[in-house]
Design a protein around this motif. Structure first.
Motif, PDB file in Angstrom:
ATOM      1  N   LEU A 223      41.781  44.920  48.824  1.00  0.00           N
ATOM      2  CA  LEU A 223      41.935  45.434  47.307  1.00  0.00           C
ATOM      3  C   LEU A 223      40.482  46.004  46.653  1.00  0.00           C
ATOM      4  O   LEU A 223      40.471  46.113  45.513  1.00  0.00           O
ATOM      5  N   ASN A 224      39.626  45.877  47.594  1.00  0.00           N
ATOM      6  CA  ASN A 224      38.083  46.221  47.011  1.00  0.00           C
ATOM      7  C   ASN A 224      37.526  45.490  46.023  1.00  0.00           C
ATOM      8  O   ASN A 224      37.140  46.082  45.033  1.00  0.00           O
ATOM      9  N   GLY A 225      37.883  44.255  46.091  1.00  0.00           N
ATOM     10  CA  GLY A 225      37.253  43.280  44.890  1.00  0.00           C
ATOM     11  C   GLY A 225      37.920  43.418  43.711  1.00  0.00           C
ATOM     12  O   GLY A 225      37.509  43.369  42.703  1.00  0.00           O
ATOM     13  N   GLY A 226      39.436  43.933  43.694  1.00  0.00           N
ATOM     14  CA  GLY A 226      40.292  44.424  42.666  1.00  0.00           C
ATOM     15  C   GLY A 226      40.066  45.820  42.050  1.00  0.00           C
ATOM     16  O   GLY A 226      40.748  46.182  41.199  1.00  0.00           O
ATOM     17  N   GLU A 227      38.948  46.424  42.632  1.00  0.00           N
ATOM     18  CA  GLU A 227      38.949  47.941  42.238  1.00  0.00           C
ATOM     19  C   GLU A 227      40.169  48.794  42.243  1.00  0.00           C
ATOM     20  O   GLU A 227      40.572  49.804  41.433  1.00  0.00           O
ATOM     21  N   LEU A 228      40.874  48.643  43.367  1.00  0.00           N
ATOM     22  CA  LEU A 228      42.034  49.353  43.782  1.00  0.00           C
ATOM     23  C   LEU A 228      43.080  49.205  42.842  1.00  0.00           C
ATOM     24  O   LEU A 228      43.892  49.990  42.226  1.00  0.00           O
ATOM     25  N   VAL A 229      43.247  47.818  42.625  1.00  0.00           N
ATOM     26  CA  VAL A 229      44.149  47.455  41.368  1.00  0.00           C
ATOM     27  C   VAL A 229      44.303  48.130  40.100  1.00  0.00           C
ATOM     28  O   VAL A 229      45.315  48.253  39.371  1.00  0.00           O
ATOM     29  N   ASP A 230      42.779  48.203  39.680  1.00  0.00           N
ATOM     30  CA  ASP A 230      42.604  48.618  38.300  1.00  0.00           C
ATOM     31  C   ASP A 230      42.870  50.364  38.387  1.00  0.00           C
ATOM     32  O   ASP A 230      43.153  50.901  37.407  1.00  0.00           O
ATOM     33  N   MET A 231      43.155  50.898  39.598  1.00  0.00           N
ATOM     34  CA  MET A 231      43.556  52.400  39.775  1.00  0.00           C
ATOM     35  C   MET A 231      45.114  52.456  39.656  1.00  0.00           C
ATOM     36  O   MET A 231      45.569  53.426  39.465  1.00  0.00           O
ATOM     37  N   VAL A 232      45.991  51.380  40.038  1.00  0.00           N
ATOM     38  CA  VAL A 232      47.184  51.568  40.063  1.00  0.00           C
ATOM     39  C   VAL A 232      47.913  51.199  38.868  1.00  0.00           C
ATOM     40  O   VAL A 232      47.959  50.165  38.205  1.00  0.00           O
ATOM     41  N   THR A 233      48.296  52.112  37.989  1.00  0.00           N
ATOM     42  CA  THR A 233      49.114  51.943  36.753  1.00  0.00           C
ATOM     43  C   THR A 233      50.573  51.300  36.950  1.00  0.00           C
ATOM     44  O   THR A 233      50.826  51.407  38.048  1.00  0.00           O
ATOM     45  N   ASN A 234      51.055  50.834  35.902  1.00  0.00           N
ATOM     46  CA  ASN A 234      52.490  50.492  35.960  1.00  0.00           C
ATOM     47  C   ASN A 234      53.170  51.745  36.369  1.00  0.00           C
ATOM     48  O   ASN A 234      54.399  51.536  37.308  1.00  0.00           O
ATOM     49  N   GLU A 235      53.146  52.659  36.090  1.00  0.00           N
ATOM     50  CA  GLU A 235      53.789  53.985  36.285  1.00  0.00           C
ATOM     51  C   GLU A 235      53.728  54.293  38.003  1.00  0.00           C
ATOM     52  O   GLU A 235      54.696  54.517  38.894  1.00  0.00           O
ATOM     53  N   LEU A 236      52.268  54.307  38.595  1.00  0.00           N
ATOM     54  CA  LEU A 236      52.056  54.229  39.810  1.00  0.00           C
ATOM     55  C   LEU A 236      52.799  53.258  40.799  1.00  0.00           C
ATOM     56  O   LEU A 236      53.301  53.655  41.881  1.00  0.00           O
ATOM     57  N   ALA A 237      52.495  52.067  40.380  1.00  0.00           N
ATOM     58  CA  ALA A 237      53.133  50.869  41.084  1.00  0.00           C
ATOM     59  C   ALA A 237      54.742  51.307  41.056  1.00  0.00           C
ATOM     60  O   ALA A 237      55.490  50.781  42.176  1.00  0.00           O
ATOM     61  N   ALA A 238      55.447  51.701  40.067  1.00  0.00           N
ATOM     62  CA  ALA A 238      56.887  51.945  39.966  1.00  0.00           C
ATOM     63  C   ALA A 238      57.169  52.989  41.067  1.00  0.00           C
ATOM     64  O   ALA A 238      58.144  53.061  41.579  1.00  0.00           O
ATOM     65  N   LEU A 239      56.081  54.120  41.111  1.00  0.00           N
ATOM     66  CA  LEU A 239      56.576  55.176  42.162  1.00  0.00           C
ATOM     67  C   LEU A 239      56.472  54.737  43.559  1.00  0.00           C
ATOM     68  O   LEU A 239      57.211  54.733  44.414  1.00  0.00           O
ATOM     69  N   ILE A 240      55.396  53.335  43.868  1.00  0.00           N
ATOM     70  CA  ILE A 240      55.183  52.762  44.994  1.00  0.00           C
ATOM     71  C   ILE A 240      56.739  52.238  45.303  1.00  0.00           C
ATOM     72  O   ILE A 240      57.124  52.401  46.488  1.00  0.00           O
ATOM     73  N   ASN A 241      56.808  51.460  44.461  1.00  0.00           N
ATOM     74  CA  ASN A 241      58.130  50.653  44.751  1.00  0.00           C
ATOM     75  C   ASN A 241      58.227  49.780  43.177  1.00  0.00           C
ATOM     76  O   ASN A 241      57.498  49.067  42.843  1.00  0.00           O
ATOM     77  N   PRO A 242      59.486  50.230  42.800  1.00  0.00           N
ATOM     78  CA  PRO A 242      59.592  49.645  41.484  1.00  0.00           C
ATOM     79  C   PRO A 242      59.958  48.351  41.221  1.00  0.00           C
ATOM     80  O   PRO A 242      60.089  47.652  40.150  1.00  0.00           O
TER      81      PRO A 242
END
Length: 93
Positions: A17-36
């Motif tokens: 997760l690169n110290g949490g930096e990747l999580v900051d890039m994943v919005t709720n909308e992108l998370a839903a696109l990955i797996n709702p």
């Protein structure tokens, strides 16, 4: 990584997760696109887990709930390669 796996070598992600930096890039909308069904953190880990040739990931978590969330992400079916490419392209933008 794919070549390493083909050669019988294991490839592990460290700090996926690169110290949490990747999580900051994943919005709720992108998370839903990955797996709702997954949170942004779990969706990010699902992308990591879907990386072709990856054996596993070295993770740390501060709570049992965080461990459970990570385990859930790694147990979900892999993101199909075409969908993985689309998501990686969105993250690079």
């Amino acid at each position: 990584m794919a070549e390493a796996a083909e050669a019988g070598l294991q490839v592990w992600a460290s700090a996926p997760l690169n110290g949490g930096e990747l999580v900051d890039m994943v919005t709720n909308e992108l998370a839903a696109l990955i797996n709702p069904c997954l949170s942004p953190v779990a969706a990010t880990l699902a992308i990591v887990a879907s990386t072709p040739g990856l054996t596993g990931a070295l993770l740390s978590a501060s709570t049992a709930a965080h461990w459970h969330e990570a385990l859930t992400a790694f147990r979900t079916p892999a993101v199909p390669p075409s969908h993985l490419k689309e998501i990686c392209h969105l993250l690079r933008a």
